[in-house]
Design an enzyme around this catalytic site. Structure first.
Site, PDB file in Angstrom:
ATOM      1  N   HIS A  18       5.404   1.744  -6.323  1.00  0.00           N
ATOM      2  CA  HIS A  18       5.105   2.618  -7.468  1.00  0.00           C
ATOM      3  C   HIS A  18       5.947   2.205  -8.679  1.00  0.00           C
ATOM      4  O   HIS A  18       5.443   2.105  -9.800  1.00  0.00           O
ATOM      5  CB  HIS A  18       5.476   4.075  -7.155  1.00  0.00           C
ATOM      6  CG  HIS A  18       4.670   4.738  -6.086  1.00  0.00           C
ATOM      7  ND1 HIS A  18       5.240   5.282  -4.965  1.00  0.00           N
ATOM      8  CD2 HIS A  18       3.335   4.982  -5.983  1.00  0.00           C
ATOM      9  CE1 HIS A  18       4.303   5.834  -4.209  1.00  0.00           C
ATOM     10  NE2 HIS A  18       3.134   5.659  -4.791  1.00  0.00           N
ATOM     11  N   LYS A  42      -2.961  18.289   0.856  1.00  0.00           N
ATOM     12  CA  LYS A  42      -2.158  17.334   1.624  1.00  0.00           C
ATOM     13  C   LYS A  42      -0.964  18.054   2.221  1.00  0.00           C
ATOM     14  O   LYS A  42      -0.609  19.148   1.811  1.00  0.00           O
ATOM     15  CB  LYS A  42      -1.698  16.197   0.709  1.00  0.00           C
ATOM     16  CG  LYS A  42      -2.817  15.205   0.409  1.00  0.00           C
ATOM     17  CD  LYS A  42      -2.273  13.922  -0.178  1.00  0.00           C
ATOM     18  CE  LYS A  42      -3.393  12.912  -0.408  1.00  0.00           C
ATOM     19  NZ  LYS A  42      -2.907  11.667  -0.994  1.00  0.00           N
ATOM     20  N   ARG A  91      -3.614  -2.219  -4.314  1.00  0.00           N
ATOM     21  CA  ARG A  91      -2.954  -3.063  -3.323  1.00  0.00           C
ATOM     22  C   ARG A  91      -3.943  -4.012  -2.666  1.00  0.00           C
ATOM     23  O   ARG A  91      -3.901  -5.200  -2.870  1.00  0.00           O
ATOM     24  CB  ARG A  91      -2.280  -2.200  -2.250  1.00  0.00           C
ATOM     25  CG  ARG A  91      -0.976  -1.625  -2.686  1.00  0.00           C
ATOM     26  CD  ARG A  91      -0.573  -0.462  -1.845  1.00  0.00           C
ATOM     27  NE  ARG A  91      -1.499   0.638  -2.017  1.00  0.00           N
ATOM     28  CZ  ARG A  91      -1.313   1.856  -1.569  1.00  0.00           C
ATOM     29  NH1 ARG A  91      -0.261   2.126  -0.865  1.00  0.00           N
ATOM     30  NH2 ARG A  91      -2.184   2.802  -1.789  1.00  0.00           N
ATOM     31  N   SER A 129       3.765   5.075   0.748  1.00  0.00           N
ATOM     32  CA  SER A 129       4.698   6.154   1.077  1.00  0.00           C
ATOM     33  C   SER A 129       4.598   6.492   2.566  1.00  0.00           C
ATOM     34  O   SER A 129       5.612   6.729   3.225  1.00  0.00           O
ATOM     35  CB  SER A 129       4.387   7.403   0.251  1.00  0.00           C
ATOM     36  OG  SER A 129       4.489   7.125  -1.123  1.00  0.00           O
TER      37      SER A 129
END
Ligand code: ADP
Length: 160
Positions: A18, A42, A91, A129
């Site tokens: 990040h 979440k 990514r 993460s």
């Protein structure tokens, strides 16, 4: 007119991946709002406040970065801070489909806000993460994946 971007995400917690996107983005845009999505769907490890504090700590040397939270529609948040861009990191191909879907939705909701993608630095292409949390949980070495303060807070979470 200043170019203002929002860089949204869960940041649970912020990683070097990040940070790399934020640093590089800060060279392109006059101002970047790094915004933590306050999404109750979440199940985060860190509270929104904790995530914001960590982001503030690790971006404090970048003068044109502001840290904030948002709930609701990202395009509405963007409008409220006069941002005309959304900055996201990419990514792998696996990110692409999801990103394309939200980009199309955001453009449908507000076509004055453009989404920009930045390719990850190769060294962080596997980094997320979730993977950091998994490694930290079992005491793996994450020192090259997250800033020291994040590493410390992760250790604290998993030992208390
Ligand atoms: P979200 O839940 O919105 O995907 P994340 O915190 O996982 O939130 O990611 C926020 C943004 O940072 C996304 O654009 C994501 O693609 C990007 N990102 C996450 N990890 C990396 C990385 N290692 N390299 C580049 N970009 C990344």
């Amino acid at each position: 007119m200043a170019s203002i971007a929002v860089c949204p995400g869960s940041f649970d917690p912020i990683t070097y991946g990040h940070l790399d996107i934020i640093r590089r983005g800060a060279k392109v845009f006059d101002k970047i709002y790094v915004v933590v999505l306050n999404n109750s769907a979440k199940n985060p490890l860190f509270t929104v406040g904790e995530r914001i504090n960590l982001i503030k700590e690790v971006t404090k040397e970048i003068p044109n970065v502001e840290v904030d939270e948002f709930s609701g529609l990202l395009v509405d948040y963007a409008k409220s801070v006069n941002a005309t861009a959304i900055l996201r990191g990419l990514r792998a191909v696996s990110d692409f489909e999801y990103e394309m879907q939200i980009t199309s939705m955001n453009r449908y909701l507000n076509d004055h806000v453009e989404t920009f993608f930045m390719m990850t630095n190769n060294q962080y292409s596997f980094l997320s993460s979730s993977i950091v949390k998994e490694a930290a949980k079992y005491n793996g070495d994450i020192s090259k994946l997250v800033p020291t303060v994040v590493e410390r807070e992760l250790k604290r979470k998993f030992t208390t």
